[in-house]
Write a protein that holds these residues in place. Structure first.
Motif, PDB file in Angstrom:
ATOM      1  N   GLU A   8       0.830  -1.086  -0.056  1.00 50.35           N
ATOM      2  CA  GLU A   8       0.016  -0.017   0.135  1.00 50.35           C
ATOM      3  C   GLU A   8       0.796   1.440  -0.097  1.00 50.35           C
ATOM      4  O   GLU A   8       0.690   2.256  -0.734  1.00 50.35           O
ATOM      5  N   CYS A  42       3.963   1.546  -0.958  1.00 50.29           N
ATOM      6  CA  CYS A  42       4.713   1.692  -2.338  1.00 50.29           C
ATOM      7  C   CYS A  42       3.838   2.014  -3.127  1.00 50.29           C
ATOM      8  O   CYS A  42       4.115   3.178  -4.225  1.00 50.29           O
ATOM      9  N   ALA A  43       2.378   1.800  -3.325  1.00 49.52           N
ATOM     10  CA  ALA A  43       1.488   2.096  -4.470  1.00 49.52           C
ATOM     11  C   ALA A  43       1.132   3.550  -4.179  1.00 49.52           C
ATOM     12  O   ALA A  43       0.969   4.158  -5.141  1.00 49.52           O
ATOM     13  N   GLN A  44       1.089   4.320  -2.966  1.00 50.16           N
ATOM     14  CA  GLN A  44       0.947   5.452  -2.606  1.00 50.16           C
ATOM     15  C   GLN A  44       2.075   6.307  -3.644  1.00 50.16           C
ATOM     16  O   GLN A  44       1.734   7.557  -3.813  1.00 50.16           O
ATOM     17  N   VAL A  45       3.270   5.922  -3.791  1.00 51.70           N
ATOM     18  CA  VAL A  45       4.331   6.459  -4.413  1.00 51.70           C
ATOM     19  C   VAL A  45       4.628   6.301  -5.827  1.00 51.70           C
ATOM     20  O   VAL A  45       5.403   6.420  -6.383  1.00 51.70           O
ATOM     21  N   GLY A  46       3.664   5.103  -6.300  1.00 55.76           N
ATOM     22  CA  GLY A  46       3.900   4.787  -7.449  1.00 55.76           C
ATOM     23  C   GLY A  46       5.002   3.675  -7.823  1.00 55.76           C
ATOM     24  O   GLY A  46       5.432   3.332  -8.962  1.00 55.76           O
ATOM     25  N   ILE A  47       5.657   3.091  -6.776  1.00 54.81           N
ATOM     26  CA  ILE A  47       6.393   1.988  -7.046  1.00 54.81           C
ATOM     27  C   ILE A  47       5.455   0.504  -7.125  1.00 54.81           C
ATOM     28  O   ILE A  47       4.943   0.338  -6.278  1.00 54.81           O
ATOM     29  N   ARG A  48       5.967   0.041  -8.232  1.00 54.49           N
ATOM     30  CA  ARG A  48       5.190  -1.311  -8.434  1.00 54.49           C
ATOM     31  C   ARG A  48       5.685  -2.569  -7.750  1.00 54.49           C
ATOM     32  O   ARG A  48       5.129  -3.317  -7.361  1.00 54.49           O
ATOM     33  N   CYS A  57       7.465  -4.035  -4.707  1.00 53.18           N
ATOM     34  CA  CYS A  57       7.813  -3.578  -3.165  1.00 53.18           C
ATOM     35  C   CYS A  57       7.634  -4.822  -2.319  1.00 53.18           C
ATOM     36  O   CYS A  57       6.646  -5.878  -2.459  1.00 53.18           O
TER      37      CYS A  57
END
Length: 142
Positions: free
Chosen positions: A105, A107-113, A115
């Motif tokens: 979650e 990572c998704a907030q900052v656009g990292i696929r 993680c």
């Protein structure tokens, strides 16, 4: 259960004033995890805030989150999260391990696929968590 009931179950080392000192680069992770939980909380109750802080601190541990917290099972952790942090818990539709889910979650907030949780590489249960997500529900309460 009420937040105070869960707080009574949680290991003292993860509560305020416990032995864990979140320092350096991990402090930023702690703050992000705390914010993730509080943004999804059901109430602005001091005990719910204390739960969020304890869960965020325990995410810094090296074992499964429920075990680091001192809870009796993953099921109890899931009940705690669904009861007091329902908006984030509801997004775990694949019943992913909680620590892994929280980091995904963030990572998704900052656009990292891609993680993973910080202690996964040293965990004895690495294959369990990074294997198939298609486990029967009864196996999730290990």
């Amino acid at each position: 259960m009420m937040p105070a009931d869960y707080l009574a179950l949680i290991s003292p080392r993860w509560k305020e004033g416990g032995e864990l000192q979140v320092a350096g680069e991990r402090h930023e992770e702690y703050a992000d995890l705390r914010a993730l939980l509080l943004d999804a909380s059901a109430a602005e109750d001091p005990d719910v805030i204390a739960l969020a802080e304890a869960v965020a601190r325990a995410c810094m541990g090296d074992d499964h989150l429920w075990h680091d917290l001192g809870l009796p099972s993953r099921t109890v952790l899931s009940e705690l999260l669904h009861a007091h942090f329902p908006r984030v818990a509801a997004r775990n539709v694949s019943r992913m391990r909680w620590k892994k889910f929280f980091y995904r979650e963030l990572c998704a907030q900052v656009g990292i696929r891609a993680c993973r949780a910080p202690s996964c590489g040293v965990c004895a249960h690495y294959a369990d968590c990074f294997g198939s997500e298609e486990l029967p529900l009864r196996q999730l309460a290990i």
